[in-house]
Design a protein around this motif. Structure first.
Motif, mmCIF file in Angstrom:
data_model
loop_
_atom_site.group_PDB
_atom_site.id
_atom_site.type_symbol
_atom_site.label_atom_id
_atom_site.label_comp_id
_atom_site.label_asym_id
_atom_site.label_seq_id
_atom_site.Cartn_x
_atom_site.Cartn_y
_atom_site.Cartn_z
ATOM 1 N N THR A 1 -23.776 -41.619 10.240
ATOM 2 C CA THR A 1 -24.735 -41.113 8.569
ATOM 3 C C THR A 1 -25.872 -42.225 8.371
ATOM 4 O OG1 THR A 1 -24.209 -41.231 6.717
ATOM 5 C CG2 THR A 1 -22.668 -42.214 8.144
ATOM 6 N N SER A 2 -26.444 -40.991 7.988
ATOM 7 C CA SER A 2 -27.972 -41.652 7.517
ATOM 8 C C SER A 2 -28.632 -42.422 6.406
ATOM 9 C CB SER A 2 -29.332 -40.454 7.501
ATOM 10 O OG SER A 2 -28.720 -39.681 6.770
ATOM 11 N N MET A 3 -27.184 -42.382 5.393
ATOM 12 C CA MET A 3 -26.767 -42.509 4.392
ATOM 13 C C MET A 3 -28.257 -42.481 3.778
ATOM 14 S SD MET A 3 -23.554 -44.236 4.489
ATOM 15 C CE MET A 3 -24.378 -45.902 2.952
ATOM 16 N N GLN A 4 -28.701 -41.168 3.126
ATOM 17 C CA GLN A 4 -29.555 -40.241 2.489
ATOM 18 C C GLN A 4 -28.891 -38.883 1.482
ATOM 19 O OE1 GLN A 4 -31.980 -41.542 2.595
ATOM 20 N NE2 GLN A 4 -31.451 -42.849 3.954
ATOM 21 N N VAL A 5 -27.552 -38.851 2.146
ATOM 22 C CA VAL A 5 -27.310 -37.790 0.877
ATOM 23 C C VAL A 5 -25.719 -38.339 0.035
ATOM 24 C CG1 VAL A 5 -25.969 -35.655 1.120
ATOM 25 C CG2 VAL A 5 -27.371 -36.011 2.548
ATOM 26 N N TYR A 6 -26.667 -38.660 -1.264
ATOM 27 C CA TYR A 6 -25.795 -38.966 -2.407
ATOM 28 C C TYR A 6 -24.497 -37.289 -3.282
ATOM 29 C CZ TYR A 6 -28.328 -42.779 -2.004
ATOM 30 O OH TYR A 6 -28.677 -43.949 -2.184
ATOM 31 N N PRO A 7 -23.042 -37.821 -3.624
ATOM 32 C CA PRO A 7 -23.410 -39.105 -3.591
ATOM 33 C C PRO A 7 -22.551 -40.039 -2.996
ATOM 34 C CG PRO A 7 -21.553 -37.700 -4.333
ATOM 35 C CD PRO A 7 -22.204 -36.574 -3.886
ATOM 36 N N ALA A 8 -22.272 -39.478 -1.468
ATOM 37 C CA ALA A 8 -21.666 -39.732 -0.716
ATOM 38 C C ALA A 8 -22.479 -40.781 0.086
ATOM 39 C CB ALA A 8 -21.606 -38.894 0.966
ATOM 40 N N ALA A 9 -23.907 -41.310 -0.187
ATOM 41 C CA ALA A 9 -23.778 -42.799 0.345
ATOM 42 C C ALA A 9 -24.305 -43.803 -0.617
ATOM 43 C CB ALA A 9 -25.474 -42.748 0.261
ATOM 44 N N SER A 10 -23.387 -43.438 -1.484
ATOM 45 C CA SER A 10 -23.708 -44.680 -2.722
ATOM 46 C C SER A 10 -22.342 -45.027 -2.881
ATOM 47 C CB SER A 10 -23.461 -44.248 -4.262
ATOM 48 O OG SER A 10 -22.873 -43.051 -4.576
ATOM 49 N N LEU A 11 -21.472 -44.767 -1.700
ATOM 50 C CA LEU A 11 -19.943 -44.850 -1.945
ATOM 51 C C LEU A 11 -19.699 -46.808 -1.570
ATOM 52 C CD1 LEU A 11 -17.810 -41.763 0.142
ATOM 53 C CD2 LEU A 11 -17.673 -43.647 -1.948
ATOM 54 N N VAL A 12 -20.758 -46.758 -0.636
ATOM 55 C CA VAL A 12 -20.435 -49.050 -0.096
ATOM 56 C C VAL A 12 -20.566 -49.752 -1.491
ATOM 57 C CG1 VAL A 12 -22.876 -48.808 0.851
ATOM 58 C CG2 VAL A 12 -21.752 -49.885 1.998
ATOM 59 N N GLU A 13 -21.278 -48.846 -1.941
ATOM 60 C CA GLU A 13 -21.125 -49.485 -3.597
ATOM 61 C C GLU A 13 -20.324 -50.483 -4.109
ATOM 62 O OE1 GLU A 13 -24.242 -47.871 -6.245
ATOM 63 O OE2 GLU A 13 -25.940 -47.859 -4.207
ATOM 64 N N PHE A 14 -19.067 -49.995 -3.978
ATOM 65 C CA PHE A 14 -17.910 -49.599 -4.053
ATOM 66 C C PHE A 14 -16.979 -50.711 -3.624
ATOM 67 C CE2 PHE A 14 -18.815 -46.002 -6.253
ATOM 68 C CZ PHE A 14 -18.590 -45.655 -6.708
ATOM 69 N N ALA A 15 -17.620 -51.231 -2.374
ATOM 70 C CA ALA A 15 -17.088 -52.895 -1.595
ATOM 71 C C ALA A 15 -16.839 -54.310 -2.493
ATOM 72 C CB ALA A 15 -18.193 -52.445 -0.433
ATOM 73 N N GLN A 16 -16.149 -54.749 -2.047
ATOM 74 C CA GLN A 16 -16.180 -56.156 -2.737
ATOM 75 C C GLN A 16 -17.325 -56.367 -2.109
ATOM 76 O OE1 GLN A 16 -12.433 -58.282 -3.328
ATOM 77 N NE2 GLN A 16 -11.710 -56.128 -2.365
ATOM 78 N N SER A 17 -18.171 -57.451 -2.745
ATOM 79 C CA SER A 17 -19.638 -58.531 -2.282
ATOM 80 C C SER A 17 -19.131 -59.325 -0.667
ATOM 81 C CB SER A 17 -19.486 -59.057 -2.925
ATOM 82 O OG SER A 17 -18.678 -60.146 -3.443
ATOM 83 N N HIS A 18 -17.839 -59.306 -0.053
ATOM 84 C CA HIS A 18 -17.659 -60.306 0.556
ATOM 85 C C HIS A 18 -17.253 -59.456 1.592
ATOM 86 C CE1 HIS A 18 -13.597 -60.168 -0.715
ATOM 87 N NE2 HIS A 18 -13.170 -59.597 0.227
ATOM 88 N N VAL A 19 -17.578 -58.527 1.635
ATOM 89 C CA VAL A 19 -16.163 -57.523 2.870
ATOM 90 C C VAL A 19 -17.326 -56.765 3.847
ATOM 91 C CG1 VAL A 19 -15.451 -54.856 3.530
ATOM 92 C CG2 VAL A 19 -15.225 -56.385 1.733
ATOM 93 N N PRO A 20 -17.084 -57.674 4.626
ATOM 94 C CA PRO A 20 -18.205 -57.593 6.318
ATOM 95 C C PRO A 20 -18.422 -55.778 6.243
ATOM 96 C CG PRO A 20 -16.735 -59.056 7.434
ATOM 97 C CD PRO A 20 -15.888 -57.785 5.584
#
Length: 233
Positions: free
Chosen positions: A174-193
């Motif tokens: 995924t190019s991470m360009q299509v929202y709202p899907a592209a914003s999902l990674v923002e929900f990850a905890q900051s320490h998560v690889p």
């Protein structure tokens, strides 16, 4: 096993299925198989030319039934032997399920289902063409079970919860360009690889915020083979 309780969330897109021979819908010029997106992927397009829209998805559905999961789908499914795995996909195909993934969240709907135009809760398995005159049980026209532009993404909350609970995140195809899907990674905890597999990676704002980002510049099958060995060693 030491991995057994870790939760991996896969964010997958069209590039994951491209190597199975599925077209990625949206071409470089922004058209979908020669159509403006609004013509074939919006409620307005369906209202103005339902035959065109139904035919567009009928062709996609027929094509889907001729292809098979590829190595990337298979390796993602095999991760379940070592981790708790949730697949969050923008894809409307069923290749993750056919490869053996047991928990798949479809953000944009599923080609092999239809739904009532009157009641979106009425959803049916569908492996055949949908034509005008095909009705749901309450007498309304059936349409593809696809989330069109301008419509709510009903599975978004479930996907966000999964990402927030993840121990590791893999972004693939995924190019991470299509929202709202592209914003999902923002929900990850900051320490998560975060592992990002893409032949032409585009680092957007959401990815820049990831403290532990590893980019694997490769096609889905090659990149997933490399990462699989790394994760289960």
């Amino acid at each position: 096993m030491k991995h057994s309780k870790e939760h991996i969330v896969i964010l997958s897109g069209a590039g994951t299925s491209a190597e199975s021979g599925l077209s990625t819908f949206r071409d470089a010029d922004g058209l979908w198989e020669g159509h403006e997106i609004t013509e074939v992927a919006s409620p307005q397009g369906f209202a103005s030319n339902p035959n065109l829209v139904l035919d567009f998805y009928n062709q996609r559905r027929r094509q889907l039934l001729t292809v098979q999961p590829n190595k990337a789908h298979q390796l993602i499914a095999q991760l379940e032997a070592y981790f708790n795995v949730t697949v969050v996909t923008q894809n409307v195909d069923d290749l993750h399920e056919r490869a053996g993934s047991s928990e798949v969240i479809h953000l944009h709907g599923e080609l092999l289902k239809s739904q009532s135009t009157a009641n979106p809760e009425l959803v049916y398995d569908c492996q055949h063409d949908i034509v005008l005159g095909d009705l749901c049980e309450i007498g309304s026209q059936l349409r593809p079970f696809i989330v069109w532009f301008g419509e709510q993404v009903p599975m978004l909350e479930s996907a966000a919860i999964a990402v927030a609970e993840a121990d590791k995140i893999i972004i693939i195809g995924t190019s991470m360009q299509v929202y709202p899907a592209a914003s999902l990674v923002e929900f990850a905890q900051s320490h998560v690889p975060v592992f990002y597999i893409d032949p032409k990676p585009a680092i957007n704002y959401s990815l820049e915020q990831s403290r532990q980002l590893e980019v694997i510049e490769a096609a889905a099958t090659i990149g997933m083979s490399q990462l699989f060995k790394q994760l289960v060693k």
